[in-house]
Scaffold this active site. Structure first.
Site, PDB file in Angstrom:
ATOM      1  N   ASP A  33       0.813  -1.226   0.000  1.00 50.22           N
ATOM      2  CA  ASP A  33       0.000   0.000   0.000  1.00 50.22           C
ATOM      3  C   ASP A  33       0.840   1.266   0.000  1.00 50.22           C
ATOM      4  O   ASP A  33       0.313   2.372   0.067  1.00 50.22           O
ATOM      5  CB  ASP A  33      -0.958   0.009   1.186  1.00 50.22           C
ATOM      6  N   ARG A  90      10.235  26.907   8.581  1.00 49.47           N
ATOM      7  CA  ARG A  90       9.948  28.304   8.228  1.00 49.47           C
ATOM      8  C   ARG A  90       8.479  28.668   8.426  1.00 49.47           C
ATOM      9  O   ARG A  90       8.105  29.824   8.281  1.00 49.47           O
ATOM     10  CB  ARG A  90      10.383  28.570   6.789  1.00 49.47           C
ATOM     11  N   HIS A 123      15.920  28.222  10.459  1.00 50.49           N
ATOM     12  CA  HIS A 123      15.690  29.540   9.863  1.00 50.49           C
ATOM     13  C   HIS A 123      15.231  30.535  10.918  1.00 50.49           C
ATOM     14  O   HIS A 123      15.603  31.714  10.868  1.00 50.49           O
ATOM     15  CB  HIS A 123      14.652  29.434   8.746  1.00 50.49           C
ATOM     16  N   LYS A 185      16.533  45.085   0.047  1.00 51.00           N
ATOM     17  CA  LYS A 185      15.513  44.713  -0.923  1.00 51.00           C
ATOM     18  C   LYS A 185      14.466  45.814  -0.987  1.00 51.00           C
ATOM     19  O   LYS A 185      13.937  46.237   0.029  1.00 51.00           O
ATOM     20  CB  LYS A 185      14.853  43.392  -0.526  1.00 51.00           C
ATOM     21  N   ARG A 187      10.877  46.460  -2.833  1.00 47.66           N
ATOM     22  CA  ARG A 187       9.818  45.845  -3.624  1.00 47.66           C
ATOM     23  C   ARG A 187       9.082  46.928  -4.411  1.00 47.66           C
ATOM     24  O   ARG A 187       8.469  47.836  -3.840  1.00 47.66           O
ATOM     25  CB  ARG A 187       8.852  45.072  -2.734  1.00 47.66           C
ATOM     26  N   ASP A 211      24.128  32.579   3.097  1.00 44.39           N
ATOM     27  CA  ASP A 211      22.738  32.457   3.537  1.00 44.39           C
ATOM     28  C   ASP A 211      22.574  31.157   4.308  1.00 44.39           C
ATOM     29  O   ASP A 211      23.409  30.252   4.204  1.00 44.39           O
ATOM     30  CB  ASP A 211      21.796  32.478   2.331  1.00 44.39           C
TER      31      ASP A 211
END
Length: 283
Positions: A33, A90, A123, A185, A187, A211
């Site tokens: 299964d 996260r 994170h 950043k 936007r 990062d």
């Protein structure tokens, strides 16, 4: 005894070598299964097991729970669970009414089968509070200095935003020289984001973008392109968790990255250094 999950076999072996503990034999089978069953060979007299399992998929989460239960069933008294990469980490809050705090749900599930948890660079460090057992968070960013070339030209270590600058500082400090900066950043629309280094000049310099996670690679690839456009001599990426969802790797290569260095919290072809020494220090 070190018990490696299927997504952490190299790290499990490295941790066994680092600590001098034995490496358990783990077998997997699937029932008709589709259900998974993970089983562990536990020699007599073993009273402590360290389960090492990155949870990059839903199936990996189930596997981790089974490995914990398998060693308990075999009579192991104490279980330590090392989660090199915590999936759902996260989702540390409910983003909309009616949505779950998925990191909390996952942490509670993991807690049921262990006496202690070790997380590598989650994170959000606050996820440690979701576990119902003691949880230790360790930082592995400094390990990323090891594979870097010793002769970087006027090196600059950049983080993706001001909140992650400690990662870039950790790599710079371990490397021994260089400047640290971060990206800003802006936007402009729902799909258009401008990424620029905040202060430092990049022309003619070797730049390392640091990062914790590279997931889709969208912001990282845009950052690489900006740095190359501003005349950086070389742009490389150093990340703790190389998740690389979908076409992330292609995005980075198309943007002109010269090299990618990552740890073995998630085992990829860009893994250049192990977090085993860092984890071993807290076991």
């Amino acid at each position: 005894m070190i018990v490696p999950g299927s997504e952490s076999q190299a790290l499990g072996a490295a941790l066994a070598a680092e600590t001098g503990h034995s490496l358990a034999a783990v077998d997997y089978e699937r029932f008709p299964d589709g259900e998974l069953m993970a089983s562990v060979g536990v020699p007599e007299g073993v009273d402590r097991a360290v389960v090492v399992a990155a949870t990059t998929t839903d199936a990996a989460h189930v596997e981790l729970l089974q490995l914990q239960d398998a060693v308990r069933e075999a009579g192991v008294d104490r279980v330590v669970t090392v989660v090199p990469y915590m999936g759902y980490g996260r989702q540390e809050r409910a983003f909309e009414p009616g949505q779950p705090v998925s990191a909390r749900a996952v942490a509670r599930a993991i807690s049921t089968g262990t006496d202690r948890v070790v997380l590598v660079d989650p994170h959000e460090a606050s996820v440690r509070d979701f576990f119902d057992v003691p949880c230790t968070v360790v930082g592995a960013a400094a390990r990323l200095a090891d594979p870097l070339a010793a002769d970087l030209t006027d090196p600059l270590f950049l983080s993706p935003d001001a909140g992650a600058i400690d990662l870039a500082e950790a790599v710079r400090d371990a490397y021994g020289r260089g400047d640290v900066d971060y990206f800003e950043k802006v936007r402009h629309s729902g799909t258009e984001v401008e990424v620029t280094p905040s202060d430092a000049a990049v022309e003619g310099r070797d730049v390392v973008v640091v990062d914790d996670i590279v997931a889709t690679g969208s912001t990282m690839s845009e950052s690489i392109a900006v740095l190359n456009g501003r005349g950086a001599a070389d742009v490389s990426v150093a990340c703790v968790h190389p998740l690389f969802a979908r076409n992330a790797r292609t995005k980075l290569e198309r943007a002109g990255v010269s090299a990618i260095y990552a740890t073995d919290t998630i085992e990829r072809d860009v893994t250049a250094v192990s977090v085993a020494p860092t984890v071993a220090d807290v076991l």
